[in-house]
Design a protein around this motif. Sequence first.
Motif, PDB file in Angstrom:
ATOM      1  N   THR A 149      11.286  26.082 -71.400  1.00 46.52           N
ATOM      2  CA  THR A 149      11.402  24.909 -72.273  1.00 46.52           C
ATOM      3  C   THR A 149      11.315  23.659 -71.417  1.00 46.52           C
ATOM      4  OG1 THR A 149      12.795  26.096 -73.858  1.00 46.52           O
ATOM      5  CG2 THR A 149      12.840  23.693 -73.945  1.00 46.52           C
ATOM      6  N   LEU A 150      10.319  22.820 -71.701  1.00 50.00           N
ATOM      7  CA  LEU A 150      10.128  21.585 -70.943  1.00 50.00           C
ATOM      8  C   LEU A 150      10.423  20.381 -71.827  1.00 50.00           C
ATOM      9  CD1 LEU A 150       6.887  22.243 -68.854  1.00 50.00           C
ATOM     10  CD2 LEU A 150       9.271  22.790 -68.318  1.00 50.00           C
ATOM     11  N   THR A 151      10.881  19.312 -71.198  1.00 50.82           N
ATOM     12  CA  THR A 151      11.247  18.087 -71.911  1.00 50.82           C
ATOM     13  C   THR A 151      10.297  16.961 -71.527  1.00 50.82           C
ATOM     14  OG1 THR A 151      13.586  18.727 -71.963  1.00 50.82           O
ATOM     15  CG2 THR A 151      13.083  16.401 -72.283  1.00 50.82           C
ATOM     16  N   PHE A 152       9.772  16.285 -72.538  1.00 46.50           N
ATOM     17  CA  PHE A 152       8.918  15.115 -72.328  1.00 46.50           C
ATOM     18  C   PHE A 152       9.722  13.886 -72.763  1.00 46.50           C
ATOM     19  CE2 PHE A 152       6.308  18.791 -73.035  1.00 46.50           C
ATOM     20  CZ  PHE A 152       5.266  18.669 -72.133  1.00 46.50           C
ATOM     21  N   LYS A 153      10.026  13.013 -71.820  1.00 48.77           N
ATOM     22  CA  LYS A 153      10.866  11.843 -72.103  1.00 48.77           C
ATOM     23  C   LYS A 153      10.000  10.612 -72.345  1.00 48.77           C
ATOM     24  CE  LYS A 153      14.777   9.208 -70.263  1.00 48.77           C
ATOM     25  NZ  LYS A 153      15.710   9.031 -69.119  1.00 48.77           N
ATOM     26  N   ASN A 154      10.191  10.008 -73.513  1.00 43.92           N
ATOM     27  CA  ASN A 154       9.447   8.795 -73.891  1.00 43.92           C
ATOM     28  C   ASN A 154       7.949   8.915 -73.627  1.00 43.92           C
ATOM     29  OD1 ASN A 154      11.799   7.494 -74.731  1.00 43.92           O
ATOM     30  ND2 ASN A 154      12.177   6.620 -72.712  1.00 43.92           N
ATOM     31  N   PRO A 155       7.299   9.909 -74.231  1.00 46.83           N
ATOM     32  CA  PRO A 155       5.851  10.069 -74.016  1.00 46.83           C
ATOM     33  C   PRO A 155       5.066   8.882 -74.567  1.00 46.83           C
ATOM     34  CG  PRO A 155       6.586  11.453 -75.829  1.00 46.83           C
ATOM     35  CD  PRO A 155       7.824  10.890 -75.199  1.00 46.83           C
ATOM     36  N   SER A 156       3.937   8.596 -73.941  1.00 44.02           N
ATOM     37  CA  SER A 156       3.062   7.521 -74.423  1.00 44.02           C
ATOM     38  C   SER A 156       2.497   7.894 -75.791  1.00 44.02           C
ATOM     39  CB  SER A 156       1.927   7.283 -73.428  1.00 44.02           C
ATOM     40  OG  SER A 156       1.075   8.416 -73.397  1.00 44.02           O
ATOM     41  N   GLN A 157       1.875   6.910 -76.434  1.00 44.11           N
ATOM     42  CA  GLN A 157       1.270   7.168 -77.742  1.00 44.11           C
ATOM     43  C   GLN A 157       0.205   8.264 -77.636  1.00 44.11           C
ATOM     44  OE1 GLN A 157       2.122   5.840 -80.712  1.00 44.11           O
ATOM     45  NE2 GLN A 157       3.755   4.611 -79.804  1.00 44.11           N
ATOM     46  N   ALA A 158      -0.578   8.240 -76.553  1.00 42.67           N
ATOM     47  CA  ALA A 158      -1.633   9.251 -76.388  1.00 42.67           C
ATOM     48  C   ALA A 158      -1.032  10.644 -76.235  1.00 42.67           C
ATOM     49  CB  ALA A 158      -2.496   8.910 -75.175  1.00 42.67           C
ATOM     50  N   LEU A 159       0.018  10.758 -75.428  1.00 44.23           N
ATOM     51  CA  LEU A 159       0.650  12.063 -75.234  1.00 44.23           C
ATOM     52  C   LEU A 159       1.371  12.513 -76.508  1.00 44.23           C
ATOM     53  CD1 LEU A 159       1.277  14.453 -73.464  1.00 44.23           C
ATOM     54  CD2 LEU A 159       3.162  13.158 -72.422  1.00 44.23           C
ATOM     55  N   GLN A 160       1.924  11.574 -77.258  1.00 44.11           N
ATOM     56  CA  GLN A 160       2.557  11.919 -78.539  1.00 44.11           C
ATOM     57  C   GLN A 160       1.555  12.601 -79.461  1.00 44.11           C
ATOM     58  OE1 GLN A 160       4.971   8.916 -80.597  1.00 44.11           O
ATOM     59  NE2 GLN A 160       5.231   7.853 -78.655  1.00 44.11           N
ATOM     60  N   GLN A 161       0.352  12.055 -79.530  1.00 46.54           N
ATOM     61  CA  GLN A 161      -0.667  12.642 -80.405  1.00 46.54           C
ATOM     62  C   GLN A 161      -0.988  14.075 -79.997  1.00 46.54           C
ATOM     63  OE1 GLN A 161      -0.300  10.429 -83.014  1.00 46.54           O
ATOM     64  NE2 GLN A 161      -2.369  11.185 -83.375  1.00 46.54           N
ATOM     65  N   ILE A 162      -1.045  14.326 -78.690  1.00 45.27           N
ATOM     66  CA  ILE A 162      -1.320  15.684 -78.219  1.00 45.27           C
ATOM     67  C   ILE A 162      -0.148  16.610 -78.548  1.00 45.27           C
ATOM     68  CG2 ILE A 162      -1.689  17.092 -76.154  1.00 45.27           C
ATOM     69  CD1 ILE A 162      -3.183  14.703 -74.942  1.00 45.27           C
ATOM     70  N   LEU A 163       1.063  16.128 -78.352  1.00 44.91           N
ATOM     71  CA  LEU A 163       2.243  16.950 -78.628  1.00 44.91           C
ATOM     72  C   LEU A 163       2.379  17.261 -80.119  1.00 44.91           C
ATOM     73  CD1 LEU A 163       4.802  15.242 -76.210  1.00 44.91           C
ATOM     74  CD2 LEU A 163       3.809  17.533 -75.974  1.00 44.91           C
ATOM     75  N   ARG A 164       1.884  16.376 -80.977  1.00 43.22           N
ATOM     76  CA  ARG A 164       1.942  16.624 -82.425  1.00 43.22           C
ATOM     77  C   ARG A 164       1.080  17.816 -82.836  1.00 43.22           C
ATOM     78  NH1 ARG A 164       2.350  10.755 -83.026  1.00 43.22           N
ATOM     79  NH2 ARG A 164       4.358  10.283 -84.024  1.00 43.22           N
ATOM     80  N   GLU A 165       0.141  18.211 -81.970  1.00 38.15           N
ATOM     81  CA  GLU A 165      -0.691  19.370 -82.290  1.00 38.15           C
ATOM     82  C   GLU A 165       0.133  20.660 -82.331  1.00 38.15           C
ATOM     83  OE1 GLU A 165      -3.663  19.380 -79.288  1.00 38.15           O
ATOM     84  OE2 GLU A 165      -4.640  17.528 -79.976  1.00 38.15           O
ATOM     85  N   THR A 166       1.301  20.650 -81.708  1.00 35.87           N
ATOM     86  CA  THR A 166       2.141  21.850 -81.671  1.00 35.87           C
ATOM     87  C   THR A 166       3.468  21.663 -82.389  1.00 35.87           C
ATOM     88  OG1 THR A 166       2.855  21.135 -79.458  1.00 35.87           O
ATOM     89  CG2 THR A 166       1.137  22.823 -79.579  1.00 35.87           C
ATOM     90  N   GLY A 167       3.622  20.561 -83.128  1.00 30.55           N
ATOM     91  CA  GLY A 167       4.849  20.364 -83.890  1.00 30.55           C
ATOM     92  C   GLY A 167       5.173  18.893 -84.034  1.00 30.55           C
ATOM     93  N   PRO A 168       6.049  18.546 -84.988  1.00 26.31           N
ATOM     94  CA  PRO A 168       6.420  17.147 -85.200  1.00 26.31           C
ATOM     95  C   PRO A 168       7.266  16.605 -84.059  1.00 26.31           C
ATOM     96  CG  PRO A 168       7.791  18.571 -86.546  1.00 26.31           C
ATOM     97  CD  PRO A 168       6.754  19.458 -85.908  1.00 26.31           C
ATOM     98  N   LEU A 169       7.307  15.287 -83.972  1.00 21.57           N
ATOM     99  CA  LEU A 169       8.148  14.610 -82.990  1.00 21.57           C
ATOM    100  C   LEU A 169       9.441  14.147 -83.660  1.00 21.57           C
ATOM    101  CD1 LEU A 169       5.521  12.444 -81.075  1.00 21.57           C
ATOM    102  CD2 LEU A 169       6.087  14.865 -80.826  1.00 21.57           C
ATOM    103  N   PRO A 170      10.477  13.839 -82.874  1.00 22.15           N
ATOM    104  CA  PRO A 170      11.755  13.424 -83.469  1.00 22.15           C
ATOM    105  C   PRO A 170      11.646  12.228 -84.405  1.00 22.15           C
ATOM    106  CG  PRO A 170      12.049  13.925 -81.150  1.00 22.15           C
ATOM    107  CD  PRO A 170      10.574  13.989 -81.409  1.00 22.15           C
TER     108      PRO A 170
END
Length: 225
Positions: free
Chosen positions: A115-136
Motif C-alpha cells: 500500500t503506497l501513499t500519494f501526498k497532495n498529488p498534482s492535478q495531472a497525477l490525480q487524473q491518473i489515480l482516478r483511473e483506479t478509484g475515486p479520490l478523497p
Amino acid sequence: MIVERKIKVVTEQHNIDKPAVNEGFPMKEWTVEIYILDQEGKEKPARCFTKAVYHLHPSFANPVQTFLEPPFKCTNEGWGEFEMSIDLYTTEKGGKQTIIHDLNFAAPQYENIHTLTFKNPSQALQQILRETGPLPSDEERKIKKADGSKKKKAFDIEKMADGLVKLGEDDLLQVIQLIHDHKDESTYIQNNIDAGEFSVDLYTLPDPLLKMLWDLLVKQGVVNP
C-alpha cells in the motif's frame, strides 16, 4: 490530500538449461512486474509512476536497472535468492517511494501487495489515480455540485474554470492572492513553485470566495453573468 493505492509486485521464475554456478542450485530466469490495483482488485498499468529502479544484489554485473514503461518488467538470470529494493518515481517533487521485494524460488509464480501513499498529488497525477478509484475530495465535489444544481447561485463553477484560463498574468496573481486570503480548511490547493504551477479544486472553495472570483471574472469580461 492523501491518496492510497495498492501496488502488486508479480514474480515469475523457472529453471533454465545453463550450468549451475553452485552445485545444488540450478540456474533460474526470473521476472518481476509492477501493477496498480483498482477498487475491485484488478491489475491496471501503473501509469502513476514514470520509472522503476531496481536495486539488485551487488553480485550482478548490472545491479541497478531502470525501466520507464509499465509494467516495468525486470528480467534476469541467477541462482540465488535475495532481497531487492525498488524505487518508484512520479513526476512530483520528491516523488519517490521505495518498496522491498523478496526474490525467492519457493513457487513458480507469486504476488506481493504493497500500500503506497500519494501526498497532495498534482492535478495531472490525480487524473491518473482516478483511473483506479475515486479520490478523497471526489465525494465532496459531487455533493457541492449537486447542491449547486438545486439552488440558484450567483456563479457557475464550470464557467469559472473556463474563464480562469483566459486571464492574464496579473489577474491570475490576484486570483491566487484571493484564494490564499479567503480559503478555509476544506480548500484543496497545491503550489509547486519550482514548476511554476498553482492548482486549485474550485469545488472545495467556500461560497463567499467563489462569489469574489466570479465577480472578478465578470469584471474582466471572461465570463458572462
